[in-house]
Design a protein around this motif. Structure first.
Motif, PDB file in Angstrom:
ATOM      1  N   PHE A  83      14.998  -8.272  -1.391  1.00  0.00           N
ATOM      2  CA  PHE A  83      15.321  -9.704  -1.352  1.00  0.00           C
ATOM      3  C   PHE A  83      15.925 -10.016  -2.715  1.00  0.00           C
ATOM      4  O   PHE A  83      15.188 -10.115  -3.698  1.00  0.00           O
TER       5      PHE A  83
ATOM      6  N   LEU B  54      14.379  -8.375  -5.822  1.00  0.00           N
ATOM      7  CA  LEU B  54      13.032  -7.860  -5.537  1.00  0.00           C
ATOM      8  C   LEU B  54      13.070  -6.801  -4.430  1.00  0.00           C
ATOM      9  O   LEU B  54      13.591  -7.056  -3.344  1.00  0.00           O
TER      10      LEU B  54
ATOM     11  N   ALA C 201      10.922  -5.287  -1.903  1.00  0.00           N
ATOM     12  CA  ALA C 201       9.608  -5.504  -1.280  1.00  0.00           C
ATOM     13  C   ALA C 201       9.103  -4.234  -0.603  1.00  0.00           C
ATOM     14  O   ALA C 201       7.891  -3.996  -0.535  1.00  0.00           O
TER      15      ALA C 201
ATOM     16  N   ASN D 270      -2.398  -7.678  -1.769  1.00  0.00           N
ATOM     17  CA  ASN D 270      -1.516  -8.790  -1.404  1.00  0.00           C
ATOM     18  C   ASN D 270      -0.149  -8.576  -2.047  1.00  0.00           C
ATOM     19  O   ASN D 270      -0.055  -8.175  -3.206  1.00  0.00           O
ATOM     20  N   GLY D 271       0.881  -8.841  -1.262  1.00  0.00           N
ATOM     21  CA  GLY D 271       2.244  -8.735  -1.799  1.00  0.00           C
ATOM     22  C   GLY D 271       2.759  -7.303  -1.857  1.00  0.00           C
ATOM     23  O   GLY D 271       3.824  -7.038  -2.414  1.00  0.00           O
ATOM     24  N   ALA D 272       2.026  -6.349  -1.255  1.00  0.00           N
ATOM     25  CA  ALA D 272       2.431  -4.935  -1.316  1.00  0.00           C
ATOM     26  C   ALA D 272       3.645  -4.636  -0.435  1.00  0.00           C
ATOM     27  O   ALA D 272       4.275  -3.591  -0.591  1.00  0.00           O
ATOM     28  N   GLY D 273       3.947  -5.537   0.501  1.00  0.00           N
ATOM     29  CA  GLY D 273       5.105  -5.322   1.367  1.00  0.00           C
ATOM     30  C   GLY D 273       4.757  -4.982   2.806  1.00  0.00           C
ATOM     31  O   GLY D 273       5.626  -4.606   3.597  1.00  0.00           O
ATOM     32  N   LYS D 274       3.490  -5.157   3.179  1.00  0.00           N
ATOM     33  CA  LYS D 274       3.048  -4.744   4.528  1.00  0.00           C
ATOM     34  C   LYS D 274       3.742  -5.568   5.618  1.00  0.00           C
ATOM     35  O   LYS D 274       4.290  -5.009   6.576  1.00  0.00           O
ATOM     36  N   THR D 275       3.699  -6.892   5.464  1.00  0.00           N
ATOM     37  CA  THR D 275       4.316  -7.735   6.499  1.00  0.00           C
ATOM     38  C   THR D 275       5.834  -7.553   6.501  1.00  0.00           C
ATOM     39  O   THR D 275       6.468  -7.517   7.562  1.00  0.00           O
ATOM     40  N   THR D 276       6.402  -7.393   5.319  1.00  0.00           N
ATOM     41  CA  THR D 276       7.861  -7.160   5.250  1.00  0.00           C
ATOM     42  C   THR D 276       8.208  -5.873   6.012  1.00  0.00           C
ATOM     43  O   THR D 276       9.180  -5.825   6.764  1.00  0.00           O
TER      44      THR D 276
ATOM     45  N   TYR E 184      13.679  -8.480  10.226  1.00  0.00           N
ATOM     46  CA  TYR E 184      14.512  -8.246   9.052  1.00  0.00           C
ATOM     47  C   TYR E 184      15.392  -7.041   9.334  1.00  0.00           C
ATOM     48  O   TYR E 184      14.961  -6.088   9.989  1.00  0.00           O
TER      49      TYR E 184
ATOM     50  N   GLN F 245       0.425 -12.704  11.594  1.00  0.00           N
ATOM     51  CA  GLN F 245      -0.680 -13.044  10.705  1.00  0.00           C
ATOM     52  C   GLN F 245      -1.217 -14.439  11.051  1.00  0.00           C
ATOM     53  O   GLN F 245      -2.417 -14.643  11.106  1.00  0.00           O
TER      54      GLN F 245
ATOM     55  N   HIS G 297      -7.050  -6.301   6.048  1.00  0.00           N
ATOM     56  CA  HIS G 297      -7.728  -6.367   4.748  1.00  0.00           C
ATOM     57  C   HIS G 297      -9.208  -6.036   4.900  1.00  0.00           C
ATOM     58  O   HIS G 297      -9.888  -5.795   3.910  1.00  0.00           O
TER      59      HIS G 297
HETATM   60  N1  LIG Z   1      11.704 -13.662   3.049  1.00  0.00           N
HETATM   61  C1  LIG Z   1      11.406 -13.310   1.791  1.00  0.00           C
HETATM   62  N2  LIG Z   1      12.221 -13.645   0.768  1.00  0.00           N
HETATM   63  C2  LIG Z   1      11.919 -13.266  -0.499  1.00  0.00           C
HETATM   64  N3  LIG Z   1      10.841 -12.540  -0.849  1.00  0.00           N
HETATM   65  C3  LIG Z   1       9.997 -12.190   0.133  1.00  0.00           C
HETATM   66  C4  LIG Z   1      10.225 -12.548   1.505  1.00  0.00           C
HETATM   67  N4  LIG Z   1       9.200 -12.055   2.259  1.00  0.00           N
HETATM   68  C5  LIG Z   1       8.377 -11.426   1.400  1.00  0.00           C
HETATM   69  N5  LIG Z   1       8.852 -11.505   0.130  1.00  0.00           N
HETATM   70  C6  LIG Z   1       8.244 -10.903  -1.061  1.00  0.00           C
HETATM   71  O1  LIG Z   1       8.071  -9.526  -0.797  1.00  0.00           O
HETATM   72  C7  LIG Z   1       6.858  -9.054  -1.345  1.00  0.00           C
HETATM   73  C8  LIG Z   1       6.002  -8.433  -0.257  1.00  0.00           C
HETATM   74  O2  LIG Z   1       5.469  -9.475   0.564  1.00  0.00           O
HETATM   75  P1  LIG Z   1       4.678  -9.210   1.930  1.00  0.00           P
HETATM   76  O3  LIG Z   1       4.367 -10.531   2.525  1.00  0.00           O
HETATM   77  O4  LIG Z   1       5.451  -8.249   2.741  1.00  0.00           O
HETATM   78  O5  LIG Z   1       3.368  -8.514   1.387  1.00  0.00           O
HETATM   79  P2  LIG Z   1       2.018  -8.201   2.163  1.00  0.00           P
HETATM   80  O6  LIG Z   1       1.617  -6.833   1.737  1.00  0.00           O
HETATM   81  O7  LIG Z   1       2.193  -8.435   3.616  1.00  0.00           O
HETATM   82  O8  LIG Z   1       1.031  -9.273   1.529  1.00  0.00           O
HETATM   83  P3  LIG Z   1      -0.257 -10.001   2.178  1.00  0.00           P
HETATM   84  O9  LIG Z   1      -1.333  -8.957   2.274  1.00  0.00           O
HETATM   85  O10 LIG Z   1      -0.581 -11.038   1.140  1.00  0.00           O
HETATM   86  O11 LIG Z   1       0.150 -10.575   3.496  1.00  0.00           O
HETATM   87  C9  LIG Z   1       6.191 -10.243  -2.043  1.00  0.00           C
HETATM   88  O12 LIG Z   1       6.536 -10.214  -3.408  1.00  0.00           O
HETATM   89  C10 LIG Z   1       6.830 -11.428  -1.345  1.00  0.00           C
HETATM   90  O13 LIG Z   1       6.869 -12.547  -2.198  1.00  0.00           O
END
Ligand SMILES: Nc1ncnc2c1ncn2[C@@H]1O[C@H](COP(=O)(O)OP(=O)(O)OP(=O)(O)O)[C@@H](O)[C@H]1O
Length: 282
Positions: free
Chosen positions: A15, A18, A20, A40-46, A55, A86, A210
């Motif tokens: 992104f 960044l 992700a 949190n923020g590791a990129g799992k949902t991405t 995406y 989620q 989690h």
């Molecule tokens: N659409 C987006 N645009 C910009 N940055 C994004 C977008 N989606 C996610 N991110 C960033 O990508 C990184 C990974 O986020 P993601 O939500 O995939 O993590 P996660 O492991 O699912 O976290 P959580 O356990 O908190 O749900 C984070 O820094 C988030 O801010």
């Protein structure tokens, strides 16, 4: 014999500046339950969003049963991958049954005109869809609530309904994004049984979680994502004991007895509620 259901190769998602998800290779085989964990923020949902076409990965490919998927959610669903989110995404003002029927539309061949004219083909397909939706409601234990509005269901049942709706597209792989978020221990244990039952139906499962007890109990394999990269992958035992996972995520070694404390808590709650029910009936 295990055959790959899902294969992600070199998946990267940026992104702007960044990254992700970075160069992730990942496989889910038939008959497997695989856990995806990480801070949190590791990129799992991405990563999930890259798998399901929400995406378009900056780099890399996602294949389902050997065929590269186009990054379009409806084509991914049609191919055989279903997911939950989620945050619950039900149609709150539709009934339980209607919500499952919505999930069946990718499997219904009847076109728009047939639906508008409500011809015999449409009626037959509609009946078959309804029968299948009822089977799924029985499977998850919500058949008695078929006519309830989704918004009136307790939280745990709304999550179950989301799973039934996902199953309605007849997937070969189900992706669950934090299925136990906000659940009490009883609901969590019921969800665990449900996930095993789904796997036993021949559907592979990939879940983000989690709740470590839940994920280590359930998963044949666990992958750990940290700062967008796959740090470790292996059986629950291997992952729990890995120094890097402990340092980056778990904080301390997991006690190695997943489910024991939760089981005791659930048994106590169930004993209490059984006593309560008997009391009311008398
Ligand atoms: N659409 C987006 N645009 C910009 N940055 C994004 C977008 N989606 C996610 N991110 C960033 O990508 C990184 C990974 O986020 P993601 O939500 O995939 O993590 P996660 O492991 O699912 O976290 P959580 O356990 O908190 O749900 C984070 O820094 C988030 O801010």
């Amino acid at each position: 014999m295990t055959t790959p259901v899902l294969e992600a190769r070199n998946v990267t998602m940026r992104f702007g500046g960044l990254t992700a998800v970075r160069s992730v290779d990942f496989t889910v085989n038939s008959g497997e339950i695989v856990g995806l964990i990480g801070p949190n923020g590791a990129g799992k949902t991405t990563f999930f969003n890259c798998l399901t076409g929400l995406y378009v990965p900056t780099e890399g490919t996602v294949s389902y049963k050997g065929t590269v998927l186009p990054p379009k959610p409806h084509l991914v669903t049609q191919a055989g991958i279903a997911r939950t989110f989620q945050n619950i995404r039900l149609f709150a003002n539709m009934t339980v049954l209607e919500n499952v029927l919505v999930g069946r539309h990718t499997r219904t061949k009847e076109g728009l005109w047939s639906a508008l004219l409500r011809g015999p083909g449409f009626k037959k397909a509609e009946k078959a869809s309804e029968e299948r939706a009822m089977e799924l409601l029985e499977f998850i234990g919500l058949e008695a609530k078929r006519d309830h509005l989704a918004r009136n269901l307790p939280y745990g049942e709304q999550r179950k309904l989301e799973i039934a709706r996902a199953l309605a597209s007849e997937p070969g792989l189900l992706l669950l994004d934090e299925p136990t978020a906000g659940m009490n221990p009883q609901e969590t244990r019921a969800t665990e049984e449900l996930v095993f039952a789904i796997r036993d139906k021949g559907i592979a499962v990939l879940l983000i979680e989690h709740d470590m007890r839940f994920v280590f109990n359930l998963s044949d394999r666990v992958a750990v994502l940290v700062q967008g990269e796959k740090l470790v992958e292996g059986t629950s035992d291997v992952v729990q004991a890995d120094e890097r996972v402990i340092a980056a995520y778990l904080g301390e070694p997991f006690d190695g007895d997943p489910g024991a404390a939760e089981a005791a808590e659930v048994d106590a709650a169930e004993a209490q509620s059984t006593t309560g029910t008997k009391g009311e009936a008398q």
